[in-house]
Design an enzyme around this catalytic site. Structure first.
Site, mmCIF file in Angstrom:
data_model
loop_
_atom_site.group_PDB
_atom_site.id
_atom_site.type_symbol
_atom_site.label_atom_id
_atom_site.label_comp_id
_atom_site.label_asym_id
_atom_site.label_seq_id
_atom_site.Cartn_x
_atom_site.Cartn_y
_atom_site.Cartn_z
ATOM 1 N N ASP A 11 0.836 -1.207 0.000
ATOM 2 C CA ASP A 11 0.000 0.000 0.000
ATOM 3 C C ASP A 11 0.873 1.260 0.000
ATOM 4 O OD1 ASP A 11 -2.937 -1.249 0.756
ATOM 5 O OD2 ASP A 11 -1.304 -2.332 1.723
ATOM 6 N N ASP A 66 -1.742 -2.737 -3.989
ATOM 7 C CA ASP A 66 -2.033 -1.304 -4.020
ATOM 8 C C ASP A 66 -0.729 -0.575 -4.287
ATOM 9 O OD1 ASP A 66 -4.707 -1.669 -3.766
ATOM 10 O OD2 ASP A 66 -4.905 -0.756 -1.782
ATOM 11 N N TYR A 106 -1.564 4.490 -6.260
ATOM 12 C CA TYR A 106 -2.805 5.158 -5.844
ATOM 13 C C TYR A 106 -3.112 6.331 -6.778
ATOM 14 C CZ TYR A 106 -2.959 2.603 -1.453
ATOM 15 O OH TYR A 106 -3.069 1.611 -0.513
ATOM 16 N N HIS A 165 -3.159 -9.573 -1.481
ATOM 17 C CA HIS A 165 -3.386 -8.194 -1.036
ATOM 18 C C HIS A 165 -4.358 -8.136 0.138
ATOM 19 C CE1 HIS A 165 -3.862 -3.916 -0.981
ATOM 20 N NE2 HIS A 165 -5.166 -4.016 -1.156
ATOM 21 N N HIS A 196 -10.366 -2.823 7.421
ATOM 22 C CA HIS A 196 -11.131 -3.720 6.551
ATOM 23 C C HIS A 196 -11.537 -5.011 7.244
ATOM 24 C CE1 HIS A 196 -8.998 -1.238 3.417
ATOM 25 N NE2 HIS A 196 -10.239 -1.198 2.983
ATOM 26 N N HIS A 218 -3.549 -4.222 2.361
ATOM 27 C CA HIS A 218 -4.943 -3.765 2.377
ATOM 28 C C HIS A 218 -5.257 -2.931 3.614
ATOM 29 C CE1 HIS A 218 -8.812 -3.486 0.585
ATOM 30 N NE2 HIS A 218 -9.442 -4.249 1.468
ATOM 31 N N ASP A 219 -5.077 -3.464 4.814
ATOM 32 C CA ASP A 219 -5.165 -2.636 6.001
ATOM 33 C C ASP A 219 -3.843 -1.896 6.166
ATOM 34 O OD1 ASP A 219 -7.748 -2.969 6.810
ATOM 35 O OD2 ASP A 219 -7.340 -4.606 8.200
ATOM 36 N N HIS A 220 -3.934 -0.581 6.348
ATOM 37 C CA HIS A 220 -2.739 0.263 6.362
ATOM 38 C C HIS A 220 -2.120 0.269 7.757
ATOM 39 C CE1 HIS A 220 -4.092 2.693 2.562
ATOM 40 N NE2 HIS A 220 -4.173 1.385 2.405
#
Length: 334
Positions: free
Chosen positions: A51, A84, A87, A216, A225, A251-253
């Site tokens: 990400d 990701d 962006y 991801h 998420h 996915h989760d930052h």
């Protein structure tokens, strides 16, 4: 455009791109297979970041700087991206300046001039997916390796990279204002069924000491998420049946480590490559939650025949959490 089935991948002869293609596709034409040579002593070290692609903003450049220092100290063999990559909406073509601005010009440290094994995230699917899969990107930056789903064989470990975005129902049913590039995925059910079947076959064929899966999307997470229900239902049973050692996602930052009480699988989130979500964490079973950090950072993995070791680092390069296990089943936390 020629597909991977039609034309072998040609990698640069540079030492950091020394990847040997074993077989592009198996009988079901889903999982490519690459070889990553281990060090002469049989061990491997690599970094994991996810990400990230924001042209250096949201501390992406700071994380990249620390990755370079850690990569040098650990003498890493490669880097894994959990998706990701660009962006907010992927890239539009192989010549999109995002590729240079968010990748080539950011991860400039000598220690990071190694293969980067990538998976696609949901934001990547909002752009031109074929652009990220295009061999043109490898010509622009030899480090770039990206297929939808594939296996990297590194002797002591097989690393299975899984295209998780097509599993998630809401991207199809409730896309909101987003436009996803589903070319190459439809018909969806056939794509997913083939992928799961080929993954199961690949697990059974694996003779590596360790099995690591990269996707991801989260399977278990206390982050924003949370649990991805579709992966919990369709993918997790296959991972458990094949005694996978570790599932790594973005996915989760955040940075996160969950140890399943139902299996031996360790769930590692490395999604702190740039923008993080401070304070966005939900309750989780304390018997499973080993570590959670709601800031930027990355993780490293060391592997030998006997040991698997994971370290999480913040954006200043400080070790926040260490975990290791042995094939005998002994593990410690620091």
């Amino acid at each position: 455009m020629e597909t991977m089935r039609d034309k072998p991948v040609k990698f640069s002869s540079s030492v950091f791109c020394l990847i040997i293609l074993l077989s592009i596709y198996n009988s079901r034409a889903e999982l490519g297979r690459l070889v990553q040579p281990p060090k002469s002593d049989g061990t491997l070290s690599f970094l994991v970041v996810g990400d990230w692609g924001r042209r250096g903003s949201y501390n992406q450049s700071q994380v990249a700087l620390q990755m370079g220092k850690t990569g040098k100290n650990l003498n890493i063999d490669f880097v894994i991206s959990t998706g990701d990559n660009f962006y907010d909406d992927g890239i539009t073509s192989p010549y999109d300046c995002q590729f240079q601005d968010s990748f080539t010009n950011i991860y400039t440290a000598p220690s990071l001039q190694k293969p980067w094994y990538n998976v696609l995230g949901n934001h990547d699917y909002r752009g031109n997916v074929d652009a990220q899969l295009s061999p043109i990107l490898k010509d622009l930056d030899c480090r770039w390796v990206c297929l939808r789903s594939y296996v990297v064989n590194a002797d002591i470990v097989d690393i299975f990279f899984i295209d998780t975005t097509p599993f998630v129902d809401k991207y199809f049913d409730e896309p909101k204002d987003h436009v996803y590039d589903w070319s190459g995925v439809l018909p969806r059910n056939k794509y997913l069924n083939n992928l799961l079947a080929d993954l199961d076959v690949s697990f059974h064929e694996s003779v590596a000491k360790w099995k690591v899966v990269v996707g991801h999307h989260t399977i278990k997470s206390a982050g924003h998420h949370g649990i991805t229900k579709e992966l919990e239902k369709q993918l997790l049973p296959i991972l458990e049946a094949n005694e996978v050692d570790m599932y790594i996602n973005g996915h989760d930052h955040c940075l996160e480590h969950i140890s399943s009480i139902n299996s031996g699988i360790q769930f590692m989130t490395s999604g702190g490559g740039s923008k993080a979500w401070k304070g966005d964490v939900n309750e989780w079973n304390p018997q499973e939650m080993r570590f959670y950090y709601d800031g930027q950072g990355f993780m490293s993995v060391y592997l030998s025949e006997a040991e698997l070791r994971v370290d999480f680092y913040d954006g200043y390069g400080r070790v926040l959490h260490r975990w290791n296990t042995y094939k005998k089943g002994i593990y410690t936390d620091i």
